[in-house]
Design a protein around this motif. Structure first.
Motif, short mmCIF file in Angstrom:
data_model
loop_
_atom_site.label_atom_id
_atom_site.label_comp_id
_atom_site.label_asym_id
_atom_site.label_seq_id
_atom_site.Cartn_x
_atom_site.Cartn_y
_atom_site.Cartn_z
N GLU A 198 31.50 46.77 91.23
CA GLU A 198 32.43 47.18 92.35
C GLU A 198 33.93 47.42 91.78
N LEU A 199 34.44 48.36 92.11
CA LEU A 199 35.96 48.47 91.97
C LEU A 199 36.57 48.20 93.09
N TRP A 200 36.08 48.95 94.25
CA TRP A 200 36.81 49.09 95.33
C TRP A 200 35.76 49.71 96.39
N ARG A 201 35.92 49.09 97.80
CA ARG A 201 34.88 49.81 98.91
C ARG A 201 35.68 50.16 100.09
N GLN A 202 35.41 50.91 101.04
CA GLN A 202 36.26 51.11 102.32
C GLN A 202 35.32 51.48 103.36
N GLN A 203 35.31 51.31 104.35
CA GLN A 203 34.30 51.54 105.62
C GLN A 203 34.77 53.15 105.61
N GLY A 204 33.87 53.74 106.50
CA GLY A 204 34.21 55.28 107.10
C GLY A 204 33.78 56.25 105.98
N LEU A 205 34.42 57.50 105.91
CA LEU A 205 34.13 58.48 104.98
C LEU A 205 35.29 58.54 104.05
N PRO A 206 34.97 59.09 102.99
CA PRO A 206 36.35 59.21 101.85
C PRO A 206 36.89 60.59 102.30
N GLU A 207 37.53 60.71 103.28
CA GLU A 207 38.20 61.94 103.82
C GLU A 207 39.94 61.93 103.67
N GLY A 208 40.19 63.04 103.69
CA GLY A 208 41.76 63.50 103.69
C GLY A 208 42.15 63.71 102.28
N ALA A 209 43.36 64.37 102.40
CA ALA A 209 43.77 64.85 101.03
C ALA A 209 44.33 63.69 100.10
N PRO A 210 44.78 62.78 100.28
CA PRO A 210 45.28 61.69 99.40
C PRO A 210 43.95 60.90 98.84
N MET A 211 42.70 60.78 99.38
CA MET A 211 41.52 60.23 98.81
C MET A 211 41.48 59.91 97.52
N ALA A 212 41.15 61.51 96.81
CA ALA A 212 40.97 61.75 95.52
C ALA A 212 41.84 60.84 94.62
N ALA A 213 43.13 61.15 94.88
CA ALA A 213 44.39 60.45 94.23
C ALA A 213 44.33 58.70 94.28
N LEU A 214 43.79 58.53 95.50
CA LEU A 214 43.62 56.98 95.76
C LEU A 214 42.23 56.57 94.79
N LEU A 215 41.21 57.24 94.73
CA LEU A 215 39.94 56.80 93.97
C LEU A 215 40.37 56.87 92.63
N LEU A 216 40.99 57.76 92.18
CA LEU A 216 41.60 57.87 90.68
C LEU A 216 42.30 56.78 90.33
N SER A 217 43.39 56.16 91.25
CA SER A 217 44.32 55.36 90.95
C SER A 217 43.48 53.98 90.97
N LYS A 218 42.62 53.67 91.69
CA LYS A 218 41.75 52.46 91.68
C LYS A 218 40.84 52.44 90.46
N LEU A 219 40.42 53.44 90.04
CA LEU A 219 39.64 53.46 88.57
C LEU A 219 40.79 53.18 87.40
N ALA A 220 42.07 53.87 87.47
CA ALA A 220 42.94 53.62 86.50
C ALA A 220 43.18 52.17 86.23
N GLU A 221 43.36 51.54 87.73
CA GLU A 221 43.78 50.11 87.67
C GLU A 221 42.80 49.21 87.18
N ALA A 222 41.46 49.81 87.12
CA ALA A 222 40.66 48.90 86.54
C ALA A 222 40.17 49.30 84.88
N GLY A 223 41.15 50.17 84.56
CA GLY A 223 41.12 50.62 83.04
C GLY A 223 40.23 51.69 82.69
N GLY A 224 40.19 52.62 83.69
CA GLY A 224 39.19 53.77 83.46
C GLY A 224 39.85 54.93 83.44
#
Length: 113
Positions: A87-113
């Motif tokens: 697990e790299l990151w989690r959140q309640q609710g749905l992954p919605e909103g324009a910035p969500m893709a950028a946030l998810l990609l940044s979490k992946l990058a932070e983890a070295g991916g």
């Protein structure tokens, strides 16, 4: 964690976003069919934004209760970003909103991916 029989199209090191959804139907923790259609469209758009970096997988609480239970900290809907079963990151609710893709990609990058 996931066998190739369950997810045969993913490379071994693919990142996944498990989106855990309530069962479709009437009731307290259930989603209406119209809401599910909207959710499916939202997730399809998110997948287009994420490209091949993160694969979006829907997990229905009614069809896969053990998977939802394994990741369910506070209820559904919720989503969990995973890579190689970790697990790299989690959140309640749905992954919605324009910035969500950028946030998810940044979490992946932070983890070295």
């Amino acid at each position: 964690m996931f066998s190739s029989a369950i997810v045969p199209f993913l490379p071994a090191h693919a990142a996944m976003l498990l989106v855990m959804l309530p069962t479709v139907g009437p009731g307290n923790r259930q989603e209406s069919p119209l809401a599910r259609t909207t959710t499916n469209q939202l997730l399809k758009g998110l997948q287009l934004q994420l490209g091949t970096a993160i694969h979006v997988l829907k997990v229905d609480e009614g069809s896969h209760p053990a998977v939802v239970h394994a990741f369910d900290g506070r209820g559904v809907p919720a989503f969990v970003l995973l890579r190689d079963g970790a697990e790299l990151w989690r959140q309640q609710g749905l992954p919605e909103g324009a910035p969500m893709a950028a946030l998810l990609l940044s979490k992946l990058a932070e983890a070295g991916g």
